[in-house]
Design an enzyme around this catalytic site. Sequence first.
Site, PDB file in Angstrom:
ATOM      1  N   ASP A 135      43.017  37.410  33.654  1.00 62.52           N
ATOM      2  CA  ASP A 135      43.797  37.929  32.529  1.00 62.52           C
ATOM      3  C   ASP A 135      43.434  37.117  31.283  1.00 62.52           C
ATOM      4  OD1 ASP A 135      45.652  38.890  30.787  1.00 62.52           O
ATOM      5  OD2 ASP A 135      47.415  38.290  31.916  1.00 62.52           O
TER       6      ASP A 135
ATOM      7  N   LYS B 269      40.646  41.674  32.970  1.00 66.29           N
ATOM      8  CA  LYS B 269      41.409  42.267  31.865  1.00 66.29           C
ATOM      9  C   LYS B 269      40.758  41.986  30.533  1.00 66.29           C
ATOM     10  CE  LYS B 269      46.186  42.391  33.404  1.00 66.29           C
ATOM     11  NZ  LYS B 269      47.558  41.944  33.115  1.00 66.29           N
TER      12      LYS B 269
ATOM     13  N   ARG C 241      52.613  42.810  47.014  1.00 63.74           N
ATOM     14  CA  ARG C 241      51.233  42.380  47.294  1.00 63.74           C
ATOM     15  C   ARG C 241      50.600  43.288  48.345  1.00 63.74           C
ATOM     16  NH1 ARG C 241      50.218  37.343  45.006  1.00 63.74           N
ATOM     17  NH2 ARG C 241      51.957  35.898  44.926  1.00 63.74           N
TER      18      ARG C 241
HETATM   19  P1  5GP Z   1      45.206  34.109  33.812  1.00 61.65           P
HETATM   20  O1  5GP Z   1      45.277  32.640  34.019  1.00 61.65           O
HETATM   21  O2  5GP Z   1      43.816  34.684  33.839  1.00 61.65           O
HETATM   22  O3  5GP Z   1      45.968  34.557  32.598  1.00 61.65           O
HETATM   23  O4  5GP Z   1      46.035  34.783  34.966  1.00 61.65           O
HETATM   24  C1  5GP Z   1      45.634  34.691  36.254  1.00 61.65           C
HETATM   25  C2  5GP Z   1      46.751  34.973  37.215  1.00 61.65           C
HETATM   26  O5  5GP Z   1      47.867  35.648  36.613  1.00 61.65           O
HETATM   27  C3  5GP Z   1      46.218  35.923  38.269  1.00 61.65           C
HETATM   28  O6  5GP Z   1      45.564  35.211  39.293  1.00 61.65           O
HETATM   29  C4  5GP Z   1      47.477  36.624  38.692  1.00 61.65           C
HETATM   30  O7  5GP Z   1      48.138  35.849  39.658  1.00 61.65           O
HETATM   31  C5  5GP Z   1      48.332  36.668  37.425  1.00 61.65           C
HETATM   32  N1  5GP Z   1      48.174  37.962  36.730  1.00 61.65           N
HETATM   33  C6  5GP Z   1      47.514  38.200  35.589  1.00 61.65           C
HETATM   34  N2  5GP Z   1      47.560  39.505  35.274  1.00 61.65           N
HETATM   35  C7  5GP Z   1      48.287  40.104  36.240  1.00 61.65           C
HETATM   36  C8  5GP Z   1      48.679  41.468  36.497  1.00 61.65           C
HETATM   37  O8  5GP Z   1      48.389  42.423  35.762  1.00 61.65           O
HETATM   38  N3  5GP Z   1      49.407  41.675  37.620  1.00 61.65           N
HETATM   39  C9  5GP Z   1      49.772  40.674  38.469  1.00 61.65           C
HETATM   40  N4  5GP Z   1      50.487  41.018  39.538  1.00 61.65           N
HETATM   41  N5  5GP Z   1      49.409  39.392  38.278  1.00 61.65           N
HETATM   42  C10 5GP Z   1      48.672  39.118  37.172  1.00 61.65           C
END
Ligand code: 5GP
Length: 181
Positions: A108, A136, A170
Amino acid sequence: MKNNTSNFHNIRFKTLFSEEMISARVKELGLQIANDYVERNPIFVCILRGGIYFFSDLTKAVPIPIELDFMQAKSYVGTESSGNIELIKDLDSDISGRDVLIVEDIVDTGRTLKFLISHILSKKPKSLEVAALLFKEGGEAVGYPIKYIGWKIGKEFVIGYGLDYDGKFRNLPGVFLYSEE
Ligand code: 5GP
């Protein structure tokens, strides 16, 4: 499945990627990865907990010898200063001089991955690549090339196939758009 929605858990979710679509895409990625890692005996690292289904299916779709390991990080969100990430479970294997592939559910903001990458790189692997089922918009901020991507998506919140909402969903077999109705 009706009208592109699922009634799993008695709640209707709009399907983004069905079980069948995921299975086909994971098989493609598996062959691509196998081709890249022939005779390299790579270590595939599952990022718990969201990565479990992707990891499980992907590793079975790679018809070459590989080793498996697991890592878990916790990110403290919900505070203004979010971005604090703590390692809950480190690798068990000695990865120095080894070819390592991180298998992640979703990128994300890229913060979690950035943390994991720098942790793994400090252990001096021979190479490090990343496979993410979903990537994303904006995930480029991770600043590290993500070599294997299932699909690029927008900023929507998704659940299923390892991804949770408040610890639930999940075990949905596909990836769905989460919306509170
Ligand atoms: P980042 O550090 O890249 O912002 O986020 C990573 C973590 O956030 C992912 O491994 C996941 O656990 C959670 N996450 C980010 N986007 C989503 C989403 O759209 N749905 C869900 N369920 N978890 C997300």
